[in-house]
Design a protein around this motif. Structure first.
Motif, mmCIF file in Angstrom:
data_model
loop_
_atom_site.group_PDB
_atom_site.id
_atom_site.type_symbol
_atom_site.label_atom_id
_atom_site.label_comp_id
_atom_site.label_asym_id
_atom_site.label_seq_id
_atom_site.Cartn_x
_atom_site.Cartn_y
_atom_site.Cartn_z
ATOM 1 N N CYS A 155 0.847 -1.187 0.000
ATOM 2 C CA CYS A 155 0.000 0.000 0.000
ATOM 3 C C CYS A 155 0.884 1.239 0.000
ATOM 4 O O CYS A 155 2.095 1.157 0.161
ATOM 5 C CB CYS A 155 -0.918 -0.002 1.221
ATOM 6 N N GLU A 156 0.250 2.376 -0.162
ATOM 7 C CA GLU A 156 0.995 3.634 -0.248
ATOM 8 C C GLU A 156 1.797 3.956 1.014
ATOM 9 O O GLU A 156 2.737 4.748 0.976
ATOM 10 C CB GLU A 156 0.025 4.778 -0.572
ATOM 11 N N CYS A 157 1.416 3.332 2.133
ATOM 12 C CA CYS A 157 2.041 3.660 3.420
ATOM 13 C C CYS A 157 3.554 3.503 3.397
ATOM 14 O O CYS A 157 4.291 4.301 3.970
ATOM 15 C CB CYS A 157 1.439 2.803 4.522
ATOM 16 N N TYR A 158 4.011 2.442 2.753
ATOM 17 C CA TYR A 158 5.452 2.209 2.728
ATOM 18 C C TYR A 158 6.186 3.373 2.089
ATOM 19 O O TYR A 158 7.151 3.892 2.633
ATOM 20 C CB TYR A 158 5.774 0.915 1.976
ATOM 21 N N GLN A 159 5.716 3.791 0.942
ATOM 22 C CA GLN A 159 6.407 4.845 0.213
ATOM 23 C C GLN A 159 6.357 6.169 0.970
ATOM 24 O O GLN A 159 7.329 6.933 0.978
ATOM 25 C CB GLN A 159 5.785 4.992 -1.183
ATOM 26 N N VAL A 160 5.239 6.445 1.639
ATOM 27 C CA VAL A 160 5.123 7.675 2.422
ATOM 28 C C VAL A 160 6.204 7.714 3.494
ATOM 29 O O VAL A 160 6.904 8.714 3.672
ATOM 30 C CB VAL A 160 3.723 7.787 3.074
ATOM 31 N N VAL A 161 6.361 6.592 4.201
ATOM 32 C CA VAL A 161 7.343 6.543 5.279
ATOM 33 C C VAL A 161 8.757 6.658 4.716
ATOM 34 O O VAL A 161 9.577 7.441 5.202
ATOM 35 C CB VAL A 161 7.199 5.235 6.088
ATOM 36 N N LYS A 162 9.021 5.915 3.665
ATOM 37 C CA LYS A 162 10.370 5.925 3.094
ATOM 38 C C LYS A 162 10.740 7.313 2.576
ATOM 39 O O LYS A 162 11.836 7.812 2.829
ATOM 40 C CB LYS A 162 10.451 4.895 1.963
ATOM 41 N N THR A 163 9.826 7.918 1.861
ATOM 42 C CA THR A 163 10.095 9.247 1.319
ATOM 43 C C THR A 163 10.369 10.249 2.438
ATOM 44 O O THR A 163 11.274 11.081 2.334
ATOM 45 C CB THR A 163 8.891 9.721 0.475
ATOM 46 N N GLU A 164 9.598 10.133 3.501
ATOM 47 C CA GLU A 164 9.765 11.085 4.598
ATOM 48 C C GLU A 164 11.107 10.874 5.320
ATOM 49 O O GLU A 164 11.769 11.830 5.683
ATOM 50 C CB GLU A 164 8.586 10.967 5.565
ATOM 51 N N PHE A 165 11.499 9.615 5.483
ATOM 52 C CA PHE A 165 12.816 9.353 6.082
ATOM 53 C C PHE A 165 13.927 9.913 5.189
ATOM 54 O O PHE A 165 14.864 10.542 5.681
ATOM 55 C CB PHE A 165 13.016 7.851 6.311
ATOM 56 N N ASP A 166 13.811 9.690 3.895
ATOM 57 C CA ASP A 166 14.836 10.189 2.982
ATOM 58 C C ASP A 166 14.890 11.715 2.983
ATOM 59 O O ASP A 166 15.967 12.306 2.881
ATOM 60 C CB ASP A 166 14.574 9.678 1.560
ATOM 61 N N ARG A 167 13.732 12.323 3.096
ATOM 62 C CA ARG A 167 13.698 13.785 3.103
ATOM 63 C C ARG A 167 14.330 14.340 4.384
ATOM 64 O O ARG A 167 15.142 15.261 4.348
ATOM 65 C CB ARG A 167 12.240 14.262 3.011
ATOM 66 N N LEU A 168 13.936 13.748 5.525
ATOM 67 C CA LEU A 168 14.380 14.298 6.798
ATOM 68 C C LEU A 168 15.815 13.911 7.128
ATOM 69 O O LEU A 168 16.509 14.630 7.850
ATOM 70 C CB LEU A 168 13.443 13.832 7.919
ATOM 71 N N LEU A 169 16.252 12.752 6.618
ATOM 72 C CA LEU A 169 17.581 12.249 6.959
ATOM 73 C C LEU A 169 18.324 11.833 5.702
ATOM 74 O O LEU A 169 18.580 10.654 5.478
ATOM 75 C CB LEU A 169 17.448 11.055 7.914
ATOM 76 N N PRO A 170 18.674 12.798 4.866
ATOM 77 C CA PRO A 170 19.352 12.445 3.615
ATOM 78 C C PRO A 170 20.739 11.894 3.894
ATOM 79 O O PRO A 170 21.306 12.104 4.973
ATOM 80 C CB PRO A 170 19.442 13.777 2.871
ATOM 81 N N ALA A 171 21.290 11.197 2.908
ATOM 82 C CA ALA A 171 22.596 10.577 3.074
ATOM 83 C C ALA A 171 23.641 11.625 3.470
ATOM 84 O O ALA A 171 24.412 11.425 4.399
ATOM 85 C CB ALA A 171 23.010 9.883 1.786
ATOM 86 N N GLN A 172 23.662 12.720 2.791
ATOM 87 C CA GLN A 172 24.562 13.811 3.163
ATOM 88 C C GLN A 172 23.770 14.866 3.910
ATOM 89 O O GLN A 172 23.018 15.638 3.323
ATOM 90 C CB GLN A 172 25.199 14.427 1.917
ATOM 91 N N HIS A 173 23.914 14.865 5.212
ATOM 92 C CA HIS A 173 23.147 15.808 6.001
ATOM 93 C C HIS A 173 23.689 17.215 5.846
ATOM 94 O O HIS A 173 24.889 17.430 5.920
ATOM 95 C CB HIS A 173 23.196 15.433 7.480
ATOM 96 N N ILE A 174 22.797 18.120 5.666
ATOM 97 C CA ILE A 174 23.175 19.517 5.722
ATOM 98 C C ILE A 174 22.667 20.048 7.061
ATOM 99 O O ILE A 174 21.495 20.338 7.238
ATOM 100 C CB ILE A 174 22.554 20.330 4.579
ATOM 101 N N LEU A 175 23.554 20.067 8.002
ATOM 102 C CA LEU A 175 23.151 20.497 9.339
ATOM 103 C C LEU A 175 23.633 21.925 9.554
ATOM 104 O O LEU A 175 23.452 22.523 10.559
ATOM 105 C CB LEU A 175 23.734 19.552 10.385
#
Lengths: 239, 239
Positions: free
Chosen positions: A219-239
DNA sequence: TCTGGTCTGTACGCTACTGTACAAAGGCCA
DNA sequence: TGGCCTTTGTACAGTAGCGTACAGACCAGA
């Protein structure tokens, strides 16, 4: 990423600026996390927080009658013990090892100190906590609206994203506890996935054969969670 | 608490030390919150955060097919817009006015500034966010395990706790959207409660007649959430 | 007073689960 | 090799909630 234990296998630790990480490093303790171990109990103070590297931790709520439901899952992208820096000290949920492996642990007070320095560590932990909020929300939505077979796909994919291989060590009974459903329901749903050639399983070993196939069923739930994790915690963090 | 609008009707604002509150006061703007208004949309940046005084805001996730489910509810105990200080800026959920009333709003940047001063305001907001985490968890659990009539009791009690009277203005259709169920299901469950003498309702007006009766029927989820809110956000904050 | 819209009540077959029971298959150890 | 325990498969009746349909009740405005 090598097989040798390395704190940087945990994405939060990896994303810290070198100076901050160096400060924590001497206090990080590698610990084995055997399947089923309770990392924290509902309402109990935690001595340590855990940064998983190769294990997966389930946050679950256990009801008065003993039945349970998974709220969220934490792997090498996160940390177990957000209530320490959020100020509540305890949680209503229980944290148990869902997939054996290792984690680095840190004394709770040291994490709080790091948080209160209000630097990159704090920003990182807060962003992670927001991602966790999203995962919990989506669990609520998924429990409300989606069928068991879709929830199983979501669960498998979320687990897969947190593990290095395509193999899970996990009986249907345990999956049922996580999803808060009957074991027989999992047997049936997993049987369908196996017949469709997406997974293979055998007495507590599950191998994902066709990840894209799972993604097509979920269901769409998986992609929502994954996208949000990728958005909030990208591989290269810009802190 | 008087009927005159007062920022201290919001418990978070009330709990701030006088100096901190005085600093925010000139920037707090009283706004009317009409039923159904969208306070924030999924994925959109918020210009303001809202401190409800007499209104209730629902956080809900709207699925691709248009069906929805409530994730959490925010009244005068909380704030809408945690993603601003958590660092994510946006959320995957939507915030809509579930019960009309008023709120104080504050420019997002001013809230972030207050948060970054790392004083009582920050501690308060983080504790509130943890309470919100618990509410979301419990929504997930309740959606998984409990029957519609129990969920309706939970929903009524959570709403009641955030309102000054025993009257709700709320059609069964709207309740169904919140709970993510059919309107007919709500009709049936509400009919049972009415026949049991616990509530009375009529075309969008619900009056709770027997609060204790609702508490006797509700599942454990309500009490878990309420206890956790009371623990994390006591009337007299010790910050 | 009539009309149209909103809100509520009821009914019916359908589906996805639950609870329960039991059988079969695989792996471990004596 | 045999026996036990764990894990998985299957079956079946019961239930909660869904989708759909429609009717009655209430209210506002023409």
């Amino acid at each position: 990423m090598s097989d040798n234990p390395d704190p940087r296998q945990n994405h939060l630790l990896d994303a810290l600026p070198p100076a901050e990480r160096e400060r924590l490093l001497p206090h990080l303790e590698l610990v084995a996390m055997p399947l089923g171990q309770a990392v924290s109990e509902s309402g109990m103070h935690m001595r340590h927080v855990y940064f998983p590297t190769t294990c997966i931790i389930s946050l679950l709520y256990v009801m008065e009658d003993g039945s349970s439901a998974e709220i969220a899952v934490v792997g090498n992208e996160g940390i177990v013990g957000v209530s320490l820096f959020m100020g509540g000290e305890t949680t209503t949920s229980r944290a148990v090892v869902q997939s054996a492996g290792h984690a680095y642990r840190l004394k709770g007070q040291l994490l709080k100190d790091a948080f209160l320095r209000a630097g990159p560590m704090q920003r990182l932990l807060l962003r992670y906590t927001q991602a966790l909020l999203t995962q919990m929300s989506q669990t609520a939505v998924c429990n409300r609206h989606h069928r068991l077979d879709q929830q199983l796909c979501r669960w498998l994919l979320l687990s897969l994203d947190r593990l290095p291989s395509n193999d899970l060590t996990m009986t249907q009974e345990l999956i049922a506890n996580m999803l808060g459903v009957r074991r027989e329901g999992v047997t049936e749903a997993a049987g369908d996935l196996q017949r469709a050639g997406l997974i293979r399983y055998n007495r507590g070993k599950i191998t994902v054969l066709d990840r894209a196939g799972l993604e097509a069923r979920v269901c769409e739930c998986y992609q929502v969670v994954k996208t949000e994790f990728d958005r909030l915690l990208p591989a290269q963090h810009i802190l």
